[in-house]
Design a protein around this motif. Structure first.
Motif, PDB file in Angstrom:
ATOM      1  N   PRO A  37      47.577  -3.749 -39.810  1.00 35.55           N
ATOM      2  CA  PRO A  37      46.707  -4.435 -38.836  1.00 35.55           C
ATOM      3  C   PRO A  37      47.213  -4.213 -37.410  1.00 35.55           C
ATOM      4  O   PRO A  37      48.232  -4.771 -37.011  1.00 35.55           O
ATOM      5  CB  PRO A  37      46.825  -5.902 -39.243  1.00 35.55           C
ATOM      6  CG  PRO A  37      48.197  -6.026 -39.830  1.00 35.55           C
ATOM      7  CD  PRO A  37      48.488  -4.697 -40.481  1.00 35.55           C
ATOM      8  N   THR A  45      43.641  -1.670 -40.247  1.00 35.70           N
ATOM      9  CA  THR A  45      42.738  -2.519 -41.039  1.00 35.70           C
ATOM     10  C   THR A  45      42.102  -3.630 -40.211  1.00 35.70           C
ATOM     11  O   THR A  45      41.079  -4.186 -40.618  1.00 35.70           O
ATOM     12  CB  THR A  45      43.493  -3.172 -42.209  1.00 35.70           C
ATOM     13  OG1 THR A  45      44.488  -4.071 -41.691  1.00 35.70           O
ATOM     14  CG2 THR A  45      44.158  -2.125 -43.088  1.00 35.70           C
ATOM     15  N   GLN A  61      36.884  -5.198 -45.843  1.00 35.43           N
ATOM     16  CA  GLN A  61      35.967  -4.074 -46.040  1.00 35.43           C
ATOM     17  C   GLN A  61      36.486  -2.814 -45.351  1.00 35.43           C
ATOM     18  O   GLN A  61      36.381  -1.708 -45.885  1.00 35.43           O
ATOM     19  CB  GLN A  61      34.574  -4.432 -45.527  1.00 35.43           C
ATOM     20  CG  GLN A  61      33.890  -5.516 -46.348  1.00 35.43           C
ATOM     21  CD  GLN A  61      32.484  -5.812 -45.857  1.00 35.43           C
ATOM     22  OE1 GLN A  61      32.144  -5.551 -44.703  1.00 35.43           O
ATOM     23  NE2 GLN A  61      31.674  -6.358 -46.731  1.00 35.43           N
ATOM     24  N   ARG A  62      37.030  -2.999 -44.177  1.00 34.59           N
ATOM     25  CA  ARG A  62      37.599  -1.854 -43.457  1.00 34.59           C
ATOM     26  C   ARG A  62      38.782  -1.277 -44.229  1.00 34.59           C
ATOM     27  O   ARG A  62      38.956  -0.051 -44.295  1.00 34.59           O
ATOM     28  CB  ARG A  62      38.031  -2.300 -42.063  1.00 34.59           C
ATOM     29  CG  ARG A  62      38.547  -1.204 -41.161  1.00 34.59           C
ATOM     30  CD  ARG A  62      38.596  -1.707 -39.731  1.00 34.59           C
ATOM     31  NE  ARG A  62      39.250  -0.758 -38.843  1.00 34.59           N
ATOM     32  CZ  ARG A  62      39.287  -0.894 -37.526  1.00 34.59           C
ATOM     33  NH1 ARG A  62      38.693  -1.936 -36.947  1.00 34.59           N
ATOM     34  NH2 ARG A  62      39.907  -0.004 -36.767  1.00 34.59           N
ATOM     35  N   SER A 113      39.706 -19.746 -46.496  1.00 34.40           N
ATOM     36  CA  SER A 113      40.313 -18.465 -46.854  1.00 34.40           C
ATOM     37  C   SER A 113      40.897 -18.596 -48.249  1.00 34.40           C
ATOM     38  O   SER A 113      41.431 -19.652 -48.609  1.00 34.40           O
ATOM     39  CB  SER A 113      41.421 -18.095 -45.865  1.00 34.40           C
ATOM     40  OG  SER A 113      42.299 -17.137 -46.399  1.00 34.40           O
ATOM     41  N   VAL A 126      43.340  -8.967 -47.191  1.00 34.89           N
ATOM     42  CA  VAL A 126      43.085  -7.552 -46.938  1.00 34.89           C
ATOM     43  C   VAL A 126      43.805  -6.691 -47.976  1.00 34.89           C
ATOM     44  O   VAL A 126      43.240  -5.724 -48.509  1.00 34.89           O
ATOM     45  CB  VAL A 126      43.533  -7.173 -45.520  1.00 34.89           C
ATOM     46  CG1 VAL A 126      43.265  -5.707 -45.239  1.00 34.89           C
ATOM     47  CG2 VAL A 126      42.819  -8.045 -44.491  1.00 34.89           C
ATOM     48  N   ASP A 174      40.542  -6.762 -41.778  1.00 33.18           N
ATOM     49  CA  ASP A 174      39.186  -6.728 -42.330  1.00 33.18           C
ATOM     50  C   ASP A 174      39.232  -6.129 -43.738  1.00 33.18           C
ATOM     51  O   ASP A 174      39.530  -4.936 -43.890  1.00 33.18           O
ATOM     52  CB  ASP A 174      38.293  -5.879 -41.425  1.00 33.18           C
ATOM     53  CG  ASP A 174      36.840  -5.841 -41.881  1.00 33.18           C
ATOM     54  OD1 ASP A 174      36.576  -6.071 -43.074  1.00 33.18           O
ATOM     55  OD2 ASP A 174      35.970  -5.567 -41.043  1.00 33.18           O
TER      56      ASP A 174
END
Length: 383
Positions: free
Chosen positions: A25, A67, A72-73, A176, A97, A70
Motif C-alpha cells: 500500500p 494496492t 479489488q485492486r 470491516s 486486502v 483496495d
C-alpha cells in the motif's frame, strides 16, 4: 487439486531474472508509511540477494504493485503479476486486502508469502485442500504467512489490558471484517475473565460523542479499531482534551502509533497508547545488521514492518535456491523452510484454526511511546 502449469520460462537457465511480485500500500487510503517500510525491507533484501550472486546466477527482480488498501485492486494486481510470470507473490500490510490477494493467488496457483497481514481467515478454505495442521509433508499450499494470526496477538493484548486493571473496555470501530474479528477476539477472551467490551459505531458517532459514550459506559480503556489518520487522530484529541475522559487508557492494537506520522500529528497526545508490534527484545545478528542498513535507507527508524519485508525475501530466496522457480514446487516447500531471519528462526507449520502455513511463534510485544521521550518505545509485555 489441479495444479496450473508454471509459466513459460519459470525454470529458465538463460540468466533472465527470477521475478517476485510485491503487493504494497503506497497511496491513500492505505497506511502509506507502513507500505513504505514494507517496501524498504523487501528492496534491501533483494539487493543483498543479488549482491551475493542472485538465484543460481539469475538476478532476483521485484515487480511492485500499489494496492492502495483496495481489495479489488490487489486481486487485479495478482492476475497481472501471474501473467507476467512471477515465481511467487510477497507483501501486503492490510488484512482485508491480503485476503483478497490470497484468494486470487490460490485460484491462479501462485505461491503467496504474506508479509504483514494477521487476519486468521486469510483464505476461505485451506489453501492445500486440507488444513495445514493435518497436512502431510509435501502437501501443496499456496499461501504462507510471517506475522502471527490476529487471534494470538490480540489475546496477548487482552491479557495486557486485564493485568493493567482494565476490564471495562470500549472499542471505537469502523465496519470491516478485520475490526469485527478483532472485537470478537477481545470479547471472547475477556468475558470468561470478567471483562466486558462495548462497541462504539464510528459510522454514527463523532469524536465528541465518543467521550459521552465512554462516560456513560464507565469504560476505563478505549481501543481504536479505526483507520489512520482519520478518524483515529481526531478521536485521540477529543478524548485527551475532555476532562471527563483524560485519564482513560487509549489503545491501538493494530499498530497505528508505530509510525512517525502518528507522533507528528498528535505530539504528546500520541504517547502512552499501547499497540502490538512483532519484534523480539533483541534482534538476531542479521537483524542488527539489517536495522543499520534500513536506517540509512529510511528517513526514520525502521518499524517492525520493514523487518517483515526483509524476512519475506530471505525466506523466498532460500526456497528459490533450494527448489527452483517452479510455482508448484515452491507451494510444496513451506513446511521444509528453516531460515534465520532478522527476528528469529523462521519455520512454517500447521496451526489449528488457521488455513495457511504459519510461522508458528513470531515474536509479539505490547509497546507504547514513552511520554517522557515520545521517540522511544517502552515494552509493556512480550510473548
Amino acid at each position: 487439486m489441479t495444479t496450473p502449469p508454471s509459466p513459460p520460462g519459470a525454470e529458465s537457465t538463460d540468466g533472465s531474472a527470477v521475478r517476485i511480485g510485491a503487493l504494497v500500500p503506497l497511496t491513500r487510503p492505505g497506511w502509506t508509511e507502513a507500505g513504505r517500510h514494507l517496501l524498504a525491507g523487501l528492496e534491501l533484501a533483494v539487493r543483498e540477494v543479488n549482491d551475493a550472486g542472485g538465484i543460481a546466477g539469475r538476478p532476483l527482480e521485484l515487480v511492485v504493485r500499489d494496492t492502495a488498501a483496495d481489495p479489488q485492486r490487489a486481486a487485479a494486481a495478482v492476475e497481472e503479476l501471474a501473467d507476467l510470470g512471477v515465481a511467487a507473490l510477497a507483501g501486503e500490510y492490510h488484512s482485508v486486502v491480503a485476503r483478497a490477494a490470497a484468494g486470487r493467488a490460490e485460484a491462479l496457483g501462485v505461491p503467496f508469502l504474506c508479509s504483514s497481514a494477521v487476519l486468521d481467515a486469510l483464505t476461505e478454505q485451506p489453501t492445500s485442500g486440507v488444513s495445514p495442521a493435518r497436512a502431510k509433508p509435501g502437501t501443496r499450499g499456496w499461501v504462507a504467512r510471517l506475522p502471527p494470526p490476529q487471534s494470538r496477538g490480540w489475546q496477548v493484548y487482552a491479557d495486557f489490558l486485564l493485568d493493567a486493571g482494565h476490564s471495562r473496555i470500549a472499542v471505537a470501530a469502523q465496519p470491516s471484517v478485520y475490526w469485527a474479528s478483532g472485537t470478537r477476539i477481545l470479547r471472547d477472551h475477556l468475558a470468561p475473565r470478567g471483562g466486558t467490551v462495548v462497541e462504539l459505531d464510528m459510522s454514527a458517532l463523532t469524536p465528541t460523542a465518543v467521550c459521552d459514550e465512554l462516560v456513560g459506559h464507565r469504560a476505563t480503556a478505549l481501543l481504536l479499531l479505526v483507520g489512520h489518520p482519520e478518524p483515529a487522530v481526531p478521536i485521540v484529541k477529543a478524548v485527551r482534551s475532555d476532562q471527563r475522559t483524560a485519564e482513560i487508557l487509549i489503545g491501538a492494537p493494530a499498530g497505528q502509533p508505530e509510525f512517525t506520522e502518528w507522533a507528528a500529528l498528535l505530539g504528546d497526545d500520541g504517547a502512552a497508547v499501547p499497540f502490538l508490534r512483532y519484534l523480539p527484545e533483541r534482534l538476531t545478528p542479521l537483524g542488527v545488521r539489517v536495522e543499520t542498513a534500513l536506517r540509512e535507507q529510511l528517513p526514520e527508524a525502521p518499524s517492525f514492518v520493514a523487518f517483515e519485508g526483509y524476512d519475506t525475501i530471505a525466506v523466498l530466496a532460500d526456497v528459490l535456491r533450494s527448489h527452483g522457480a517452479d510455482r508448484a514446487r515452491i507451494a510444496e516447500s513451506w513446511p521444509r523452510v528453516a531460515v534465520e531471519g532478522t527476528r528469529g528462526r523462521i519455520q512454517f507449520s500447521g496451526t489449528p484454526g488457521i488455513s495457511v502455513w504459519q510461522w508458528a511463534r513470531p515474536p509479539i510485544q505490547v509497546v507504547d511511546r514513552d511520554p517522557a521521550e515520545p521517540d522511544r518505545f517502552r515494552i509493556l509485555r512480550a510473548d
